[in-house]
Design an enzyme around this catalytic site. Structure first.
Site, PDB file in Angstrom:
ATOM      1  N   SER A 121       8.548  10.492  -6.625  1.00  0.00           N
ATOM      2  CA  SER A 121       7.485  11.070  -7.440  1.00  0.00           C
ATOM      3  C   SER A 121       7.717  12.577  -7.610  1.00  0.00           C
ATOM      4  CB  SER A 121       6.141  10.755  -6.771  1.00  0.00           C
ATOM      5  OG  SER A 121       5.064  10.955  -7.636  1.00  0.00           O
TER       6      SER A 121
ATOM      7  N   ARG B 225      -9.143  11.342  -6.925  1.00  0.00           N
ATOM      8  CA  ARG B 225      -8.377  10.434  -6.075  1.00  0.00           C
ATOM      9  C   ARG B 225      -8.458   8.999  -6.581  1.00  0.00           C
ATOM     10  NH1 ARG B 225      -3.947  10.366  -2.961  1.00  0.00           N
ATOM     11  NH2 ARG B 225      -4.169   9.106  -1.100  1.00  0.00           N
TER      12      ARG B 225
ATOM     13  N   ASP C 167       6.162   0.261 -12.098  1.00  0.00           N
ATOM     14  CA  ASP C 167       5.669   1.642 -12.012  1.00  0.00           C
ATOM     15  C   ASP C 167       5.425   2.158 -13.424  1.00  0.00           C
ATOM     16  OD1 ASP C 167       5.197   4.336 -11.622  1.00  0.00           O
ATOM     17  OD2 ASP C 167       6.924   4.665 -10.329  1.00  0.00           O
TER      18      ASP C 167
ATOM     19  N   HIS D   8       3.687   2.412  -8.785  1.00  0.00           N
ATOM     20  CA  HIS D   8       4.284   3.646  -8.263  1.00  0.00           C
ATOM     21  C   HIS D   8       4.311   3.649  -6.737  1.00  0.00           C
ATOM     22  CE1 HIS D   8       5.626   7.738  -8.468  1.00  0.00           C
ATOM     23  NE2 HIS D   8       4.547   8.229  -7.906  1.00  0.00           N
ATOM     24  N   ASP D   9       3.338   2.996  -6.142  1.00  0.00           N
ATOM     25  CA  ASP D   9       3.285   2.871  -4.681  1.00  0.00           C
ATOM     26  C   ASP D   9       4.543   2.269  -4.069  1.00  0.00           C
ATOM     27  OD1 ASP D   9       1.067   4.040  -3.649  1.00  0.00           O
ATOM     28  OD2 ASP D   9      -0.135   2.225  -3.515  1.00  0.00           O
TER      29      ASP D   9
END
Lengths: 403, 403
Positions: free
Chosen positions: B178, B248, B346, B379-380
């Site tokens: 990232s 968040r 992602d 993306h995790d």
């Protein structure tokens, strides 16, 4: 009527005025409460046939209103119609045009030379129909958080009571996109003998969990704004504009596709060829666009209505509510012919949801057709891709009439 | 050291402590200002070789810190490490484990039996390195909004100054996911003679406009919270926790894929088989998850740091900053071997971005390999798919050593 209003384009229903009707009876709600009084804001286009058999009910999405077509008789204040409808339509900005003007009118998809088209502001709305900003007769103050939590079924129940008050007991079609499509589905399931056909565009039988999450985030943004004041902000001189703006920004990005954003903004900077090193000001054009959309939305939309309608559309779940978890069982009562339209780039209401509905109806032997239109504008397509939806809808409605 | 600490698993670097180093010189910044003093929080794992030629710099993402591996000597307060790293890692919750513990350690992807692995908290951070919550020597108060606007290049310049202070002038590898991957790219472009290889995971040469928009929305949510107070909230007893929570939430949903959310939560309700008709309380499990993530994040992260790092990662644009708009020209100086890893699901840092980097490097005749891992977690994945990244990275680093 277009000869007297030179700005009315061919195919327009002309200048229209939103009207209001107070329902004669209380509306029973899914939550167990009843609501009374209930006023419904509505517009109609075209002429009701003597047999009252040419009615099309058009249902709006989260941030729409009863003004679906034509030019508003009372023009909106400058800026207040910017970004109207659930999603943006550049061409109609500030002109007072209805949110689906490209689809409703003489010769259009919903042809007012033939059909009597009706659009109501939803129960819970803030554009004339009773909602959380309306006066609670028990207190003489706006309902605010005391407004009952409503569902799509409650909206449909209200529409039905309204139509009966107009003397309309049967619908040639119910049509809508997004939350509007949910209403069309609910009509077909709950009142199968009163609906000949439904047109369900960019919609779903149940929002997927990512959509539930986006809606939750939008609501959190509003409720975490101290100016929301637990929903009792009316008359305080403060409203949760900051939180509503964030909610609207989230909405806008989910209504567009990544490809559409790439085409529309890319990574172009706002003011120059180089960055200005600022945290607080927009640097990228897309950042400025978001601020602009947020700013114009809060001028015309009530935050509590946003909360209630957002909640209703996340609750909507045909299989859970009508089929004990089975979509097929839920759709069993349907007698309407079903037209489904989805858009390839719509990731909020993806084609897969329409495919699931199609599959279930087909398994039940019910008439259904699905068109997945390949278009890049995401969920916004249902407001933008009028030219490609029109022939599909026209043919579908013509076949319905031939039954 | 694992025999003395029973809780340390095999392959762990053991108990570690974050250390701090004050840089000897001011850091010149892209915005034209200089920053001094600058303190850097860091951890190291493994042993520096006598030739100082076995150093791997690991760079963290938006919400990470210097604690990349092992068990923190000072355990975090209960709850404060929940949802740590840029993204969530269930297994490591509240255990004090580093954010990339699965990747760094004896025999792991970044093998501490062979390499001296260094991780620093980024410039602008809030976990020990100088950032907006640090004291401004000119005022004796926290910088707040007076902290200079920083870029990825500034972060890298700070890392380089830090490494020089440790006597390290050359890196066997720079690795990160990232925003961490952006730093690795910046190293390779800006200091080509000092980097042997880079490992760029789930990253990009320039965030796409949708990603720019998500970051803008997150920053808006913070800045529109009245408790932000223009960034001068330190010592006031109020902090923009409400806005940070929304930021968040947006982050979390963009880090996960729609498919992952479907698998993890579906449309399961929070408390029962039926809805409870509430606007303010979570009805769906995914809504509760979002609130929980928001609540734990605000306990450990500074809102201004969020703003500054989010801004830096949206600015990052290799082609604009180094190539006059051409990615190929920007990458011309690169001498490092490049490993790119992307994940099929992602959508925040999509594989297409890595493919563009690969294409440009290949056109320049530079050594590059790209692996697109088919995995559902969005993306995790860069934090979750350790097992599948490990052999790729191990082989890549082994080949580098063989050059």
């Amino acid at each position: 009527m277009s000869h007297s209003v030179p700005t009315v384009a061919p195919g327009s229903v002309g200048v229209v005025e939103t009207r209001y009707l107070d329902l004669p009876e209380p509306i029973p709600l899914d939550c167990g409460r009843e609501l009374y009084p209930v006023r419904v804001a509505y517009e109609t286009y075209g002429t009701l046939s003597p047999l009252r058999d040419n009615v099309i009910l058009v249902c709006h999405a989260l941030s729409g209103d009863a003004h679906a077509a034509g030019i508003a008789k009372t023009p909106p204040e400058a800026g207040t119609r910017d970004g109207f409808g659930a999603e943006e339509r550049d061409g109609a900005r500030n002109k007072g045009l209805g949110w689906w003007d490209g689809m409703i009118g003489p010769g259009k998809a919903f042809d007012t030379d033939r059909y009597f088209v009706v659009c109501t502001n939803l129960l819970g709305g803030c554009r004339g129909t009773t909602g959380p900003s309306s006066i609670n007769p028990e207190t003489g103050e706006p309902y605010g958080p005391d407004f009952p939590v409503i569902t799509v079924a409650d909206m449909v129940r209200t529409q039905r009571a309204f139509l009966r008050a107009l003397g309309i007991e049967r619908l040639a079609a119910v049509a809508g996109g997004s939350l509007g499509g949910m209403q069309a589905l609910e009509w077909a399931v709950s009142y199968p003998d009163e609906v000949d056909s439904i047109v369900v565009i960019a919609s779903t039988h149940a929002l997927h969990p990512q959509g539930v999450a986006w809606n939750a985030i939008a609501r959190e943004a509003i409720m975490r704004d101290p100016a929301w004041q637990g929903g009792r902000y009316y008359g305080t001189g403060r409203a949760p504009d900051a939180g509503m703006g964030v909610a609207r920004m989230v909405g806008h990005i989910t209504y567009l596709s990544a490809v559409a954003l790439e085409g529309k903004f890319g990574r172009r900077l706002q003011f120059s060829d180089d960055i200005r090193y600022t945290i607080t000001e927009p640097e990228f054009q897309v950042e400025n666009y978001l601020r602009h959309q947020a700013g114009s939305f809060v001028k015309r939309f009530d935050a509590n209505t946003y909360l209630y309608l957002s909640r209703a559309l996340t609750y909507f779940d045909l299989a859970r509510q009508h089929g004990g978890g089975s979509l097929e069982r839920a759709l069993e009562p349907v007698r309407a012919r079903t037209l489904l339209i989805a858009f390839s780039s719509d990731w909020l209401y993806p084609p897969s949801a329409s495919e699931e509905i199609e599959r279930a109806l087909r398994a039940l032997g019910k008439p259904v057709e699905l068109h997945v239109i390949d278009a890049p504008y995401g969920h916004d397509c249902f407001l933008l891709e009028e030219a490609r939806q029109t022939p599909i809808i026209q043919r579908f409605l013509a076949e319905a009439g031939a039954d």
